[in-house]
Scaffold this active site. Structure first.
Site, PDB file in Angstrom:
ATOM      1  CB  CYS A 271      -0.920  -0.011   1.215  1.00 55.97           C
ATOM      2  SG  CYS A 271      -2.066  -1.380   1.217  1.00 55.97           S
TER       3      CYS A 271
HETATM    4  N1  NAD Z   1      -2.450  -6.240   1.997  1.00 57.92           N
HETATM    5  C1  NAD Z   1      -2.906  -5.183   2.660  1.00 57.92           C
HETATM    6  O1  NAD Z   1      -2.516  -4.942   3.795  1.00 57.92           O
HETATM    7  C2  NAD Z   1      -3.918  -4.237   2.048  1.00 57.92           C
HETATM    8  C3  NAD Z   1      -4.559  -3.314   2.891  1.00 57.92           C
HETATM    9  C4  NAD Z   1      -5.505  -2.470   2.371  1.00 57.92           C
HETATM   10  C5  NAD Z   1      -5.796  -2.505   1.017  1.00 57.92           C
HETATM   11  N2  NAD Z   1      -5.160  -3.378   0.185  1.00 57.92           N
HETATM   12  C6  NAD Z   1      -5.542  -3.391  -1.222  1.00 57.92           C
HETATM   13  O2  NAD Z   1      -6.363  -4.525  -1.464  1.00 57.92           O
HETATM   14  C7  NAD Z   1      -6.134  -5.017  -2.773  1.00 57.92           C
HETATM   15  C8  NAD Z   1      -5.732  -6.484  -2.711  1.00 57.92           C
HETATM   16  O3  NAD Z   1      -4.518  -6.569  -1.995  1.00 57.92           O
HETATM   17  P1  NAD Z   1      -4.003  -7.923  -1.344  1.00 57.92           P
HETATM   18  O4  NAD Z   1      -2.905  -7.533  -0.415  1.00 57.92           O
HETATM   19  O5  NAD Z   1      -5.124  -8.724  -0.831  1.00 57.92           O
HETATM   20  O6  NAD Z   1      -3.389  -8.634  -2.636  1.00 57.92           O
HETATM   21  P2  NAD Z   1      -2.939 -10.192  -2.758  1.00 57.92           P
HETATM   22  O7  NAD Z   1      -1.946 -10.216  -3.846  1.00 57.92           O
HETATM   23  O8  NAD Z   1      -2.607 -10.721  -1.411  1.00 57.92           O
HETATM   24  O9  NAD Z   1      -4.260 -10.897  -3.219  1.00 57.92           O
HETATM   25  C9  NAD Z   1      -4.846 -10.721  -4.450  1.00 57.92           C
HETATM   26  C10 NAD Z   1      -5.418 -12.050  -4.906  1.00 57.92           C
HETATM   27  O10 NAD Z   1      -6.115 -11.801  -6.124  1.00 57.92           O
HETATM   28  C11 NAD Z   1      -5.867 -12.893  -6.984  1.00 57.92           C
HETATM   29  N3  NAD Z   1      -6.135 -12.424  -8.342  1.00 57.92           N
HETATM   30  C12 NAD Z   1      -5.349 -11.734  -9.175  1.00 57.92           C
HETATM   31  N4  NAD Z   1      -6.009 -11.467 -10.319  1.00 57.92           N
HETATM   32  C13 NAD Z   1      -7.242 -11.978 -10.188  1.00 57.92           C
HETATM   33  C14 NAD Z   1      -8.388 -12.015 -11.027  1.00 57.92           C
HETATM   34  N5  NAD Z   1      -8.392 -11.435 -12.213  1.00 57.92           N
HETATM   35  N6  NAD Z   1      -9.475 -12.673 -10.568  1.00 57.92           N
HETATM   36  C15 NAD Z   1      -9.470 -13.243  -9.350  1.00 57.92           C
HETATM   37  N7  NAD Z   1      -8.419 -13.243  -8.514  1.00 57.92           N
HETATM   38  C16 NAD Z   1      -7.326 -12.605  -8.928  1.00 57.92           C
HETATM   39  C17 NAD Z   1      -4.447 -13.299  -6.702  1.00 57.92           C
HETATM   40  O11 NAD Z   1      -4.198 -14.642  -7.086  1.00 57.92           O
HETATM   41  C18 NAD Z   1      -4.389 -13.120  -5.177  1.00 57.92           C
HETATM   42  O12 NAD Z   1      -4.754 -14.289  -4.494  1.00 57.92           O
HETATM   43  C19 NAD Z   1      -5.094  -4.099  -3.384  1.00 57.92           C
HETATM   44  O13 NAD Z   1      -5.732  -3.084  -4.086  1.00 57.92           O
HETATM   45  C20 NAD Z   1      -4.399  -3.521  -2.180  1.00 57.92           C
HETATM   46  O14 NAD Z   1      -3.808  -2.261  -2.459  1.00 57.92           O
HETATM   47  C21 NAD Z   1      -4.232  -4.267   0.694  1.00 57.92           C
END
Ligand code: NAD
Length: 438
Positions: A271
């Site tokens: 992030c």
């Molecule tokens: N990790 C954090 O602490 C956090 C906190 C707040 C917001 N976010 C936001 O949340 C969002 C997700 O982040 P995350 O950390 O969970 O990412 P991540 O990489 O842990 O998880 C994303 C998942 O989406 C899957 N994926 C990718 N493309 C896909 C598709 N087309 N269809 C279905 N699944 C798909 C991936 O295989 C993965 O399992 C981002 O926008 C991030 O900025 C993350």
């Protein structure tokens, strides 16, 4: 349509679909499953889907037992996107990274919206959760969904609700953090609030998806800028012989108007290093520059070089060059006690030290093997066992991440030199002459 869905949500008969079962999507699925809501999780990664359906976790902070319990509740994972017609509410939690040119990469969001559009049926609610710049929900997601001929606010509903997940944080979780929700119209807002109302203590309804999108970016940019401020002060105070951590500890005794942020070896995670770039990109589309934010980015990205310069100085003091010296990096995760190496400054530290000829190895109890990173594909290593002998044979031990699992007095006891970029050794009393703060 609206009333029917609202009643389904309130009586917990609605099925929730979650696209992207990662650090954000999986805890969300857990929260819904826990309150008895049926959850259908979608992920392109068939390996993850298989594991989850077998009741196994792939994220350290979520134990197998939790996934097994979710399976017994009503959670199922799938890679079959043709099933997107099943859920009543679909929450999009896919990655929003940067492209090579450091511009927003919305391809995952677009793909998800296209998959939803292919199966969109009247009465569904779609919520984007992925962090992004303001206007994404309206200008990127909405046109894809309305290309089906169905109308938002009438046939289907659309909202944005940012995720505030803080991996590794034991105090705050989805069950305690208020959730901000912005609907495209009144019905979308009402439905999205009802969905989240089943799992969070407080829903904060704002007037539009843009306000909710901008709110998330404000929160993360606020962190990035404040971290840049203390990083800059660290550089100055270091030259002046003042301990910046002691200064911050003193400042935070002020009961108002000050919030403590801490310096470090550089920004990490999914992030804070990324989101401000989403804002600067959209600002350019509106003819504005966000100089303050870009300056913070500059300060923060210069920190690994500063830490490496401290390693060089400390070795120099001991009549050793970096070239040929053995340097062990402790902690490759981007922050303490997590198994997530994304955007971790540890990779930049490792790369800079290797380029200067150091013989670098690492230990991280949470990262047994370095995953292939887009910007550092050449850094392929496995974690070394942390033994007294391993520490003793190093010319320098560099603390990059302050995991709680580390016994810092023991590390200092066995190492010849410890460069500490996290103030992890603050309470170590013996061997302080071996510690250099960076
Ligand atoms: N990790 C954090 O602490 C956090 C906190 C707040 C917001 N976010 C936001 O949340 C969002 C997700 O982040 P995350 O950390 O969970 O990412 P991540 O990489 O842990 O998880 C994303 C998942 O989406 C899957 N994926 C990718 N493309 C896909 C598709 N087309 N269809 C279905 N699944 C798909 C991936 O295989 C993965 O399992 C981002 O926008 C991030 O900025 C993350």
């Amino acid at each position: 349509m609206r009333q029917e869905l609202l009643e389904k949500v309130k009586s917990r008969r609605a099925t929730v679909g979650i696209i992207g079962l990662g650090y954000v999507g999986l805890p969300l699925a857990r929260s819904f499953a826990r309150v008895g809501v049926r959850v259908l999780g979608f992920d392109v990664d068939v390996g993850k889907v298989k594991k989850l359906n077998a009741g196994k976790s792939y994220i350290q902070q979520i134990p197998d037992a939790t996934i097994a319990a979710m399976r017994e509740q009503r959670f199922e994972a799938t890679s079959d996107f043709a099933r997107l017609g099943e859920p009543d509410a679909i929450l999009i939690c896919v990655p929003t990274p940067l492209t090579e040119a450091r511009e927003p990469d919305l391809s995952y969001v677009v793909k998800s919206a296209q998959s939803i559009a292919a199966k969109l049926r009247p009465g569904q609610l779609i919520v984007l959760e992925s962090t992004t710049y303001p206007t994404t929900t309206r200008n990127v997601v909405l046109p894809i969904l309305e290309a089906t001929g169905l109308k938002a606010g009438q046939d289907f509903f659309l909202a944005f609700s940012p995720e505030r997940e803080d991996p590794g944080n034991q105090t705050h979780s989805l069950d305690t953090i208020p959730k901000v929700v912005g609907g495209l119209d009144a019905a979308s807002a009402e439905l999205a609030c009802a969905v989240y109302g089943t799992i969070v203590p407080k829903v904060v309804k704002v007037s539009s998806p843009e306000v909710a999108e901008a709110c998330k970016i404000l929160e993360n940019t606020y962190r990035a800028i404040n971290i840049a401020l203390v990083n800059e002060l660290k550089l100055l105070y270091d030259r002046m012989g003042i301990d910046v951590w002691e200064v911050i500890d003193a400042a935070k005794t002020k009961p108002f108007g000050f919030q403590a942020f801490y310096p470090g070896p550089g920004l990490g995670g999914h992030c804070i290093p990324i989101d401000p770039f989403y804002l600067t990109w959209v600002a350019r589309q509106y003819g504005c520059t966000t100089r303050f934010i870009e300056l913070a980015g500059e300060v923060n990205t210069s920190m690994p070089a500063f830490v490496v310069s401290k390693v060089g100085d400390a070795l120099n003091e001991r009549a050793k060059p970096i070239k040929g010296s053995k340097v062990a990096i402790l902690g490759m995760a981007y922050k303490k006690d997590v198994d997530d190496p994304r955007e971790s400054p540890g990779f930049e530290l490792m790369d800079l030290l290797l380029k200067k000829g150091a013989r670098v190895t690492y230990n991280d109890p949470h990262i047994p093997t370095l995953p292939t990173m887009r910007h550092y594909p050449h850094l392929q290593m496995t974690s070394q066992p942390l033994t007294a002998a391993y520490l003793a044979e190093q010319d320098c031990v560099l603390i990059a991440t302050d995991h709680s699992a580390y016994n810092y007095p023991w590390i200092v006891e066995h190492a010849a030199l410890v460069v500490d970029s996290r103030n992890a050794t603050r309470d170590v009393t013996a061997g302080r002459e071996k510690i250099v703060k960076a």
